[in-house]
Design a protein around this motif. Sequence first.
Motif, PDB file in Angstrom:
ATOM      1  N   VAL A 265      -6.617   1.270  -0.080  1.00 34.16           N
ATOM      2  CA  VAL A 265      -6.690  -0.256  -0.002  1.00 34.16           C
ATOM      3  C   VAL A 265      -6.923  -0.692   1.194  1.00 34.16           C
ATOM      4  CG1 VAL A 265      -4.788  -2.207  -0.361  1.00 34.16           C
ATOM      5  CG2 VAL A 265      -5.110  -0.269  -1.895  1.00 34.16           C
ATOM      6  N   TYR A 266      -6.226  -0.424   2.150  1.00 31.73           N
ATOM      7  CA  TYR A 266      -6.207  -0.860   3.672  1.00 31.73           C
ATOM      8  C   TYR A 266      -7.268  -0.488   4.508  1.00 31.73           C
ATOM      9  CZ  TYR A 266      -1.579  -2.805   2.887  1.00 31.73           C
ATOM     10  OH  TYR A 266      -0.927  -3.593   2.426  1.00 31.73           O
ATOM     11  N   VAL A 267      -7.796   0.927   4.633  1.00 32.48           N
ATOM     12  CA  VAL A 267      -8.819   1.451   5.109  1.00 32.48           C
ATOM     13  C   VAL A 267      -9.895   1.088   4.669  1.00 32.48           C
ATOM     14  CG1 VAL A 267      -9.891   3.602   6.380  1.00 32.48           C
ATOM     15  CG2 VAL A 267      -7.445   3.002   6.477  1.00 32.48           C
ATOM     16  N   GLY A 268     -10.104   1.166   3.269  1.00 29.92           N
ATOM     17  CA  GLY A 268     -11.300   1.183   2.429  1.00 29.92           C
ATOM     18  C   GLY A 268     -11.603  -0.424   2.323  1.00 29.92           C
TER      19      GLY A 268
ATOM     20  N   ILE B 217       1.705   9.646   8.312  1.00 32.54           N
ATOM     21  CA  ILE B 217       2.925   9.402   8.231  1.00 32.54           C
ATOM     22  C   ILE B 217       3.604   9.690   6.954  1.00 32.54           C
ATOM     23  CG2 ILE B 217       5.071   8.455   8.753  1.00 32.54           C
ATOM     24  CD1 ILE B 217       3.504   7.287  11.543  1.00 32.54           C
ATOM     25  N   PHE B 218       2.948   9.057   5.854  1.00 32.53           N
ATOM     26  CA  PHE B 218       3.269   9.191   4.630  1.00 32.53           C
ATOM     27  C   PHE B 218       3.128  10.417   4.137  1.00 32.53           C
ATOM     28  CE2 PHE B 218       2.469   4.205   3.905  1.00 32.53           C
ATOM     29  CZ  PHE B 218       3.764   4.064   4.160  1.00 32.53           C
TER      30      PHE B 218
ATOM     31  N   ALA C 225       0.056   7.477   0.535  1.00 29.93           N
ATOM     32  CA  ALA C 225      -0.869   7.689   1.548  1.00 29.93           C
ATOM     33  C   ALA C 225      -2.299   7.635   1.037  1.00 29.93           C
ATOM     34  CB  ALA C 225      -0.932   9.334   2.088  1.00 29.93           C
ATOM     35  N   VAL C 226      -2.586   7.742   0.038  1.00 36.92           N
ATOM     36  CA  VAL C 226      -3.815   7.613  -0.746  1.00 36.92           C
ATOM     37  C   VAL C 226      -4.198   6.014  -0.886  1.00 36.92           C
ATOM     38  CG1 VAL C 226      -4.888   7.848  -2.750  1.00 36.92           C
ATOM     39  CG2 VAL C 226      -3.859  10.025  -1.790  1.00 36.92           C
TER      40      VAL C 226
END
Length: 166
Positions: free
Chosen positions: A59-62, A43-44, A53-54
């Motif tokens: 941060v969150y997914v990684g 969405i970003f 998005a990056v």
Amino acid sequence: MGQGFFLLFAAASVITALTVVLARNPVHSALALMACFLQISAIFVLLEAPLLAVIQIFVYVGAIMVLFLFVIMMIDVREAVLERFVPGSNLPALVMLVLLGVEMLVLVLWSDRFSVTEPVAASSGGEIRQLSTTLFADYLLPFEVASVILLAALVGAIVLARKEPG
């Protein structure tokens, strides 16, 4: 075309968010949370915010999801399922959930921030430079405090998950 993709990613993120809450297996819940984070990142991208998005992915997914999965794997899930975290009735939690939902709805409806406005034209990297300067100059102390709190949470999770000798 863009609106169709937005609706697709928004629906997928809502479905994966519900899966996070409704999944019985904590690993499945964590994986659904990772899928939800990826949908938000998409969405970003649609909103033409590639930096967000990056950051969302890194941060969150990684980082955060690796931490969650690490803690889930360290805790004996079979013993944790047998324990009930909130003893007694869940009525106070439901009342608090409804009150917070009503408060959020009232704040969104009364806010002027959601009015229809023209998007701001993007410049060549000025926002990123301004964001980094603001983050590391004006908000350096809260940034470092947040990192220390995350480190304390990691150490606390390791201490709680450690088995007693014997």
